[in-house]
Design a protein around this motif. Structure first.
Motif, PDB file in Angstrom:
ATOM      1  N   LEU A 468       0.801  -1.223   0.000  1.00 33.74           N
ATOM      2  CA  LEU A 468       0.000   0.000   0.000  1.00 33.74           C
ATOM      3  C   LEU A 468       0.837   1.277   0.000  1.00 33.74           C
ATOM      4  O   LEU A 468       0.476   2.258  -0.630  1.00 33.74           O
ATOM      5  N   PRO A 545      -3.026   5.489   0.415  1.00 32.85           N
ATOM      6  CA  PRO A 545      -1.918   4.695  -0.121  1.00 32.85           C
ATOM      7  C   PRO A 545      -1.240   5.428  -1.274  1.00 32.85           C
ATOM      8  O   PRO A 545      -1.915   6.107  -2.057  1.00 32.85           O
ATOM      9  N   LEU A 549      -1.933   1.270  -7.125  1.00 34.79           N
ATOM     10  CA  LEU A 549      -2.786   0.091  -6.991  1.00 34.79           C
ATOM     11  C   LEU A 549      -3.340  -0.222  -8.366  1.00 34.79           C
ATOM     12  O   LEU A 549      -3.927   0.640  -9.019  1.00 34.79           O
ATOM     13  N   ASP A 551      -5.623  -1.230 -11.336  1.00 36.40           N
ATOM     14  CA  ASP A 551      -7.070  -1.073 -11.481  1.00 36.40           C
ATOM     15  C   ASP A 551      -7.775  -2.408 -11.440  1.00 36.40           C
ATOM     16  O   ASP A 551      -8.935  -2.506 -11.075  1.00 36.40           O
ATOM     17  N   ALA A 553      -7.225  -4.786  -9.498  1.00 39.44           N
ATOM     18  CA  ALA A 553      -7.442  -5.264  -8.146  1.00 39.44           C
ATOM     19  C   ALA A 553      -8.551  -4.463  -7.481  1.00 39.44           C
ATOM     20  O   ALA A 553      -8.351  -3.765  -6.518  1.00 39.44           O
ATOM     21  N   ALA A 554      -9.708  -4.545  -8.048  1.00 38.54           N
ATOM     22  CA  ALA A 554     -10.833  -3.772  -7.558  1.00 38.54           C
ATOM     23  C   ALA A 554     -11.404  -4.419  -6.308  1.00 38.54           C
ATOM     24  O   ALA A 554     -11.207  -5.598  -6.052  1.00 38.54           O
ATOM     25  N   PHE A 555     -12.094  -3.595  -5.569  1.00 41.94           N
ATOM     26  CA  PHE A 555     -12.763  -4.094  -4.383  1.00 41.94           C
ATOM     27  C   PHE A 555     -13.965  -4.912  -4.843  1.00 41.94           C
ATOM     28  O   PHE A 555     -14.896  -4.407  -5.448  1.00 41.94           O
ATOM     29  N   LEU A 560     -14.793 -10.406  -0.551  1.00 41.90           N
ATOM     30  CA  LEU A 560     -14.791 -10.104   0.857  1.00 41.90           C
ATOM     31  C   LEU A 560     -15.646 -11.121   1.603  1.00 41.90           C
ATOM     32  O   LEU A 560     -15.290 -11.579   2.681  1.00 41.90           O
ATOM     33  N   ALA A 563     -13.802 -14.152   2.200  1.00 46.75           N
ATOM     34  CA  ALA A 563     -12.848 -13.987   3.287  1.00 46.75           C
ATOM     35  C   ALA A 563     -13.518 -14.112   4.649  1.00 46.75           C
ATOM     36  O   ALA A 563     -12.917 -14.578   5.609  1.00 46.75           O
ATOM     37  N   LEU A 564     -14.772 -13.682   4.708  1.00 45.89           N
ATOM     38  CA  LEU A 564     -15.494 -13.774   5.964  1.00 45.89           C
ATOM     39  C   LEU A 564     -15.821 -15.229   6.268  1.00 45.89           C
ATOM     40  O   LEU A 564     -15.998 -15.631   7.372  1.00 45.89           O
TER      41      LEU A 564
END
Lengths: 564, 91
Positions: A468, A545, A549, A551, A553-555, A560, A563-564
């Motif tokens: 980051l 950051p 980064l 592009d 590697a978008a959120f 997510l 990952a949870l």
């Protein structure tokens, strides 16, 4: 007339006698009320009136966001006046206090007028005992210090003794501010010493002031957790970390290992109470090369591209041999830093001259106390010499023959990060403005920043990289000094640096002292933790950051969820 | 009554009045001081409670505890570079 006198002489006699008696009483009254008045009054007061002190509470110590780091809580201390205390109460009181009858009866059979029974009791428990209303047993409010953050802030906050006087750290350094002034009041007491009436207030209590630190409790905890993990992982005996805001000089975190629990000092070892970040001066080793190079750029004699021949990997100065880990051949100044070449640094320093290097080191704050105001601060050793021998200049250039504290190093690196302006570190937020001074030219500082970034990008500091933030810094591995000179297998691993490079915000140093495992290089043991802590700290401070980064590697929400 | 008589009488009255005033002032001082003591006791109790609550709060909000709860109970994670996208043009 005579006849009348004879007739009533008895009455007259009685009358005269009575008058004399009245006169006597009157004279006595006048003596007591007028002549002896002052004496009698003072004697009465001496027997009845007492001046009681009202204890002032000690100020709190809080972090920059107002989280409490040291709080005084009132507790009750029970004491007895053995002259008044009746031994028949011993069994009951001993039971209530949880002590043996023998101890208590011994304690209360002296001729003193004051003995402690039990100090610092929970107010409710003490009230239960006071409610028994035993003669000669009294309660008194005393404050005790509690440290909510415990071992995380233990060394910087320090300690107080049982009477709440500062003994270590900030508790000691700012004792005058924290400590309030006790008040006084006049009271009337009865035969048994109980306060019957408060007469007047002689002096009002002035409670101690609260003290706000520059430390951020969240960053402090983060640093503590990571440093502890690193020290444990590499079986090191000690470690220190200092994190500083490069523009304001505010210390945001300062942690040391090993630590101790300040709330339970039964098994306190004083070695653990030492704030190593300011009290312990070490030979820094290679982290100092950055400062040598800064001196070189500042002298104007060299450029980042200036080349030096380091072949064949060792060189003799004045009969002493200096070695690199291998033969690096020709190195540019940047590469000297990237590869951490001792010969390269020595050659650079010799080109510039020992005196000049010394002066830049001194300007950057080495060899002098930082002005942070913590007790026990060491100034380190920065010996200047009338004639610099080559070997002295050479060893100096890569961090031997001088000692520095972790705090001094972080201040020096912060000066590079702050474009050449050195700021005095501070730990108390009391509105005092930052003391700063330009020590390097802006161009030197910017060049040093990009050179130090190279160390992390492709040199010994690669382990400190973050996805980051752009991090710059320098590794160091120095031999520890033992009774027989330098120890071949005992080291201090160091990493000093700052981030984000695009607009430096934090400078930090991490020192791992005497790792017992297989790894001992600063680049192996200090750099990874440095990178993790720096990244997390900048995230906590909401710094954007500055790494590109991608592009792609978008959120992605679904990621997510996985990952949870 | 003669002129001196009047003066004497009024002085006696004034003396009496000031005596009563002294009694009243003393009484009032005691009352006020008593009230001050009661308030100070209350202050003492409240500050005891405050510091206890403060300590309790910081025990519950200790960083280590919050972190552990966040990870274990709420399943929170630290975002890595792959999970972050910068919106808009920063430059």
């Amino acid at each position: 007339m005579i006849g009348l006198l004879l007739q009533f002489w008895r009455h007259l006699l009685v009358l005269i006698l009575l008058m004399m008696l009245f006169g006597l009483i009157g004279a006595r009254a006048i003596k007591l009320q007028v002549t002896d008045r002052d004496f009698l009054q003072s004697q009465g007061e001496a027997r009845m009136e007492r001046v009681d002190s009202i204890s002032a509470s000690r100020g709190m110590i809080l972090d920059r966001n107002g989280e409490p780091l040291a709080v005084s809580a009132p507790l009750t201390t029970l004491w007895a006046d053995p002259r008044l205390f009746g031994q028949e109460n011993v069994p009951e009181l001993a039971k209530a206090l949880g002590v043996t009858q023998q101890w208590l009866s011994q304690r209360t059979s002296t001729q003193k007028s004051f003995v402690y029974l039990k100090r610092h009791m929970v107010p409710e428990d003490a009230a239960a005992i006071l409610d028994l209303k035993m003669t000669g047993v009294f309660g008194q409010i005393e404050y005790k210090r509690f440290y909510p953050a415990g071992e995380v802030t233990a060394q910087i906050i320090g300690l107080t003794n049982v009477d709440e006087a500062g003994q270590e750290g900030i508790e000691l350094a700012f004792n005058d501010v924290l400590e309030g002034e006790d008040g006084k009041k006049r009271v009337l007491k009865d035969l048994y010493g109980r306060t019957v009436r408060d007469v007047e207030s002689i002096k009002a209590v002035s409670p101690g002031e609260n003290l706000y630190l520059t430390v951020d409790q969240n960053l402090q905890y983060l640093a503590y957790r990571e440093l502890k993990a690193a020290v444990t992982q590499y079986h090191a005996t000690a470690g220190s970390l200092v994190m500083m805001d490069v523009t304001t000089g505010e210390i945001l975190a300062m942690v040391n290992q090993p630590s101790f629990n300040p709330n339970n000092r039964a098994n306190l070892v004083y070695a653990q109470a030492r704030n190593r970040s300011v009290t312990d001066a070490i030979e820094p080793g290679s982290v100092v090369k950055a400062l040598t190079l800064a001196a070189a750029l500042e002298s104007g004699k060299l450029k980042p591209t200036s080349e030096f021949n380091t072949s064949p990997g060792y060189r003799r100065y004045d009969g002493h041999t200096i070695r690199d880990t291998r033969d690096y051949g020709k190195l540019s100044m940047t590469d000297v830093l990237v590869k951490s070449s001792n010969i390269g640094a020595s050659e650079i320093a010799l080109t510039v001259g020992g005196e000049e290097v010394w002066k830049v080191f001194y300007d950057l704050g080495l060899g002098q106390v930082s002005g942070i105001g913590l007790p026990g601060e060491s100034a380190g050793l920065l010996p200047n010499r009338p004639n610099w021998k080559d070997i002295e200049t050479a060893t100096f250039s890569y961090g031997y023959g001088l000692t520095v504290t972790p705090l001094q190093l972080v201040v020096a690196y912060a000066a590079i990060a702050n474009n050449g302006v050195k700021v005095q570190p501070m730990m108390i937020r009391d509105g005092t403005s930052t003391v700063s001074k330009r020590v390097l030219s802006e161009s030197t500082a910017t060049k040093m920043q990009s050179m130090l970034e190279q160390v992390v990008l492709k040199g010994t500091g690669r382990a400190a990289q973050s996805a980051l933030y752009r991090i710059a810094g320098k590794t160091g591995t120095s031999h520890k000094v033992g009774p027989e000179g330098y120890n071949d297998n005992r080291y201090v691993g160091t990493f000093a640096g700052f981030a984000p490079v695009s607009n430096p915000r934090l400078a930090m140093i991490l020192i791992i002292d005497d790792p017992q495992g297989e790894k001992y290089y600063g680049g192996e043991i200090a750099a990874p933790a440095f990178g993790r802590i720096m990244e997390a700290a900048l995230q906590l401070l909401n710094v954007a950051p500055d790494q590109a980064l991608s592009d792609g590697a978008a959120f992605v929400a679904s990621e997510l969820e996985v990952a949870l | 009554m003669s002129r001196y008589g009047w003066i004497a009488a009024s002085l006696v009255l004034a003396n009496l009045a000031s005596g009563v005033a002294v009694i009243y002032a003393t009484y009032d001082t005691r009352q006020q001081f008593g009230a001050l003591q009661r308030l100070e006791n209350t202050n003492q109790q409240l500050s005891t409670e405050y510091s206890q609550l403060l300590l309790e709060k910081s025990a519950w909000a200790a960083s280590g505890r919050v972190e552990q709860k966040a990870r274990a109970e709420l399943g929170m994670i630290e975002l890595d570079a792959n999970a972050i996208k910068i919106l808009g043009n920063r430059k």
